[in-house]
Scaffold this motif. Structure first.
Motif, PDB file in Angstrom:
ATOM      1  N   ARG A 297     -14.613  11.739 -26.485  1.00  0.00           N
ATOM      2  CA  ARG A 297     -13.445  11.197 -27.190  1.00  0.00           C
ATOM      3  C   ARG A 297     -13.076  12.131 -28.324  1.00  0.00           C
ATOM      4  N   VAL A 298     -11.923  12.730 -28.218  1.00  0.00           N
ATOM      5  CA  VAL A 298     -11.502  13.752 -29.185  1.00  0.00           C
ATOM      6  C   VAL A 298     -10.039  13.539 -29.550  1.00  0.00           C
ATOM      7  N   ASP A 299      -9.678  13.967 -30.764  1.00  0.00           N
ATOM      8  CA  ASP A 299      -8.293  13.857 -31.214  1.00  0.00           C
ATOM      9  C   ASP A 299      -7.369  14.653 -30.295  1.00  0.00           C
ATOM     10  N   TYR A 300      -6.141  14.170 -30.180  1.00  0.00           N
ATOM     11  CA  TYR A 300      -5.204  14.783 -29.250  1.00  0.00           C
ATOM     12  C   TYR A 300      -4.804  16.205 -29.667  1.00  0.00           C
ATOM     13  N   GLU A 301      -4.418  16.354 -30.938  1.00  0.00           N
ATOM     14  CA  GLU A 301      -3.779  17.620 -31.328  1.00  0.00           C
ATOM     15  C   GLU A 301      -4.667  18.853 -31.152  1.00  0.00           C
ATOM     16  N   PRO A 302      -5.955  18.801 -31.531  1.00  0.00           N
ATOM     17  CA  PRO A 302      -6.796  19.994 -31.301  1.00  0.00           C
ATOM     18  C   PRO A 302      -6.913  20.347 -29.816  1.00  0.00           C
ATOM     19  N   VAL A 303      -6.979  19.339 -28.960  1.00  0.00           N
ATOM     20  CA  VAL A 303      -7.095  19.609 -27.518  1.00  0.00           C
ATOM     21  C   VAL A 303      -5.798  20.233 -26.992  1.00  0.00           C
TER      22      VAL A 303
ATOM     23  N   GLU B 243     -11.084  11.340 -23.531  1.00  0.00           N
ATOM     24  CA  GLU B 243     -10.419  10.132 -24.032  1.00  0.00           C
ATOM     25  C   GLU B 243      -9.854  10.500 -25.397  1.00  0.00           C
ATOM     26  N   HIS B 244      -8.764   9.873 -25.771  1.00  0.00           N
ATOM     27  CA  HIS B 244      -8.179  10.150 -27.086  1.00  0.00           C
ATOM     28  C   HIS B 244      -8.147   8.892 -27.948  1.00  0.00           C
ATOM     29  N   PRO B 245      -8.288   9.041 -29.272  1.00  0.00           N
ATOM     30  CA  PRO B 245      -7.937   7.941 -30.166  1.00  0.00           C
ATOM     31  C   PRO B 245      -6.435   7.652 -30.006  1.00  0.00           C
ATOM     32  N   PRO B 246      -5.949   6.486 -30.464  1.00  0.00           N
ATOM     33  CA  PRO B 246      -4.558   6.108 -30.217  1.00  0.00           C
ATOM     34  C   PRO B 246      -3.545   7.168 -30.659  1.00  0.00           C
ATOM     35  N   VAL B 247      -2.642   7.525 -29.741  1.00  0.00           N
ATOM     36  CA  VAL B 247      -1.598   8.509 -30.038  1.00  0.00           C
ATOM     37  C   VAL B 247      -0.457   8.332 -29.033  1.00  0.00           C
ATOM     38  N   TYR B 248       0.769   8.509 -29.526  1.00  0.00           N
ATOM     39  CA  TYR B 248       1.921   8.628 -28.623  1.00  0.00           C
ATOM     40  C   TYR B 248       2.247  10.104 -28.481  1.00  0.00           C
ATOM     41  N   THR B 249       2.586  10.532 -27.256  1.00  0.00           N
ATOM     42  CA  THR B 249       3.040  11.910 -27.069  1.00  0.00           C
ATOM     43  C   THR B 249       4.443  11.880 -26.475  1.00  0.00           C
ATOM     44  N   LEU B 250       5.295  12.749 -27.017  1.00  0.00           N
ATOM     45  CA  LEU B 250       6.700  12.795 -26.618  1.00  0.00           C
ATOM     46  C   LEU B 250       6.973  14.147 -25.979  1.00  0.00           C
ATOM     47  N   GLY B 251       7.398  14.115 -24.707  1.00  0.00           N
ATOM     48  CA  GLY B 251       7.639  15.349 -23.964  1.00  0.00           C
ATOM     49  C   GLY B 251       8.841  16.117 -24.475  1.00  0.00           C
ATOM     50  N   GLN B 252       9.040  17.304 -23.908  1.00  0.00           N
ATOM     51  CA  GLN B 252      10.077  18.222 -24.393  1.00  0.00           C
ATOM     52  C   GLN B 252      11.466  17.617 -24.427  1.00  0.00           C
ATOM     53  N   ALA B 253      11.803  16.889 -23.358  1.00  0.00           N
ATOM     54  CA  ALA B 253      13.141  16.300 -23.301  1.00  0.00           C
ATOM     55  C   ALA B 253      13.096  14.864 -23.841  1.00  0.00           C
ATOM     56  N   GLY B 254      11.999  14.540 -24.491  1.00  0.00           N
ATOM     57  CA  GLY B 254      11.763  13.152 -24.911  1.00  0.00           C
ATOM     58  C   GLY B 254      12.797  12.669 -25.907  1.00  0.00           C
ATOM     59  N   LYS B 255      13.256  11.456 -25.692  1.00  0.00           N
ATOM     60  CA  LYS B 255      14.262  10.872 -26.575  1.00  0.00           C
ATOM     61  C   LYS B 255      13.582   9.887 -27.515  1.00  0.00           C
TER      62      LYS B 255
ATOM     63  N   SER C 261       2.450   2.205 -36.431  1.00  0.00           N
ATOM     64  CA  SER C 261       1.469   3.000 -37.194  1.00  0.00           C
ATOM     65  C   SER C 261       0.515   3.799 -36.301  1.00  0.00           C
ATOM     66  N   ILE C 262       1.003   4.177 -35.111  1.00  0.00           N
ATOM     67  CA  ILE C 262       0.235   5.074 -34.247  1.00  0.00           C
ATOM     68  C   ILE C 262       0.911   6.436 -34.330  1.00  0.00           C
ATOM     69  N   PRO C 263       0.143   7.512 -34.561  1.00  0.00           N
ATOM     70  CA  PRO C 263       0.792   8.821 -34.711  1.00  0.00           C
ATOM     71  C   PRO C 263       1.548   9.248 -33.454  1.00  0.00           C
ATOM     72  N   LEU C 264       2.622  10.008 -33.686  1.00  0.00           N
ATOM     73  CA  LEU C 264       3.441  10.548 -32.593  1.00  0.00           C
ATOM     74  C   LEU C 264       3.349  12.068 -32.638  1.00  0.00           C
ATOM     75  N   VAL C 265       3.041  12.661 -31.487  1.00  0.00           N
ATOM     76  CA  VAL C 265       2.944  14.122 -31.399  1.00  0.00           C
ATOM     77  C   VAL C 265       3.982  14.613 -30.397  1.00  0.00           C
ATOM     78  N   LYS C 266       4.831  15.547 -30.848  1.00  0.00           N
ATOM     79  CA  LYS C 266       5.811  16.143 -29.936  1.00  0.00           C
ATOM     80  C   LYS C 266       5.137  17.307 -29.228  1.00  0.00           C
ATOM     81  N   ILE C 267       5.249  17.313 -27.905  1.00  0.00           N
ATOM     82  CA  ILE C 267       4.505  18.308 -27.119  1.00  0.00           C
ATOM     83  C   ILE C 267       5.413  18.982 -26.096  1.00  0.00           C
TER      84      ILE C 267
ATOM     85  N   GLN D 179       8.919  11.851 -20.840  1.00  0.00           N
ATOM     86  CA  GLN D 179       9.307  11.165 -22.065  1.00  0.00           C
ATOM     87  C   GLN D 179       8.067  10.792 -22.880  1.00  0.00           C
ATOM     88  N   VAL D 180       8.089   9.596 -23.440  1.00  0.00           N
ATOM     89  CA  VAL D 180       6.988   9.182 -24.320  1.00  0.00           C
ATOM     90  C   VAL D 180       5.928   8.421 -23.527  1.00  0.00           C
TER      91      VAL D 180
END
Length: 205
Positions: free
Chosen positions: A10-16, A39-51, A60-66, A71-72
């Motif tokens: 279980r590791v944070d999303y952003e470093p991976v 496995e990741h701790p709670p995170v939303y990820t938003l794809g390139q064309a993500g709206k 209060s869950i972090p959002l990472v644009k990737i 989409q999300v």
């Protein structure tokens, strides 16, 4: 065909995410293909064309644009994620074939437990009835893939209520636990990676 399977726990999303980009950028003809099971701790990820409007409210869950397509989506504990760092040119696999192989691996895993799952045209991922159980997103750079597939196993699904999953309003999500499949996220990761290796071998062959 040798593919290295790494279990990152279980590791944070952003470093991976940064590691995937770095690995892909530094690849040479000799770099091994790898599957990373995490496995990741709670995170939303938003794809390139993500709206951003597909994020319905702040929970209060972090959002990472990737930089993957799509989409999300949501990642959290109890969901297994497998990243596929593959040299598609070397494997002689086209992107469409890779997507099909990933979806088939999930379908076969569920079939092992008597659950019928299916893919949908134009909506990557795997569905049981009208509910999505696995999400899929890839980025191809210089003929090499990264990102991958997430399978909902035994998790809190409520964070999906705060988004339109993969950009589909009202899309239901489901997990293997709801289907009486007795797997932990760790066990599901092991079985899914076995099915992925089998499918990739078949495509390559």
């Amino acid at each position: 065909m040798t593919i290295v399977v790494k279990r990152l726990g279980r590791v944070d999303y952003e470093p991976v995410f940064a590691q995937m980009q770095a690995y892909t950028a530094a690849r040479t003809a000799e770099s091994p293909d790898e599957l990373w099971i995490v496995e990741h701790p709670p995170v939303y990820t938003l794809g390139q064309a993500g709206k951003p409007e597909h994020i319905l409210r702040d929970v209060s869950i972090p959002l990472v644009k990737i930089d993957r397509g799509g989409q999300v989506t949501y990642h959290g504990p109890g969901q297994v994620v497998i990243y596929l760092l593959l040299d598609l040119s070397r494997l002689k696999i086209k992107v469409r074939e890779l997507v099909t192989a990933i979806e088939q691996a999930v379908i076969d895993l569920l079939a092992d437990y008597g659950v019928t799952a299916e893919r949908r045209d134009g909506a990557p991922g795997v569905y049981v009835g009208d509910a999505k159980i696995a999400a899929l997103g890839l980025r191809i750079r210089n003929g090499c893939s990264y990102h991958g597939v997430s399978l909902n196993v035994d998790m809190d699904l409520t964070p999906f209520d705060a988004i339109n999953p993969c950009g589909y309003p009202g899309l239901k999500v489901i997990q293997t636990k709801d289907l009486n499949i007795p797997l932990t996220a760790h066990e599901a990761g092991e079985r899914l990676s076995d099915h992925l290796l089998r499918q990739l071998d078949k495509q390559h062959g």
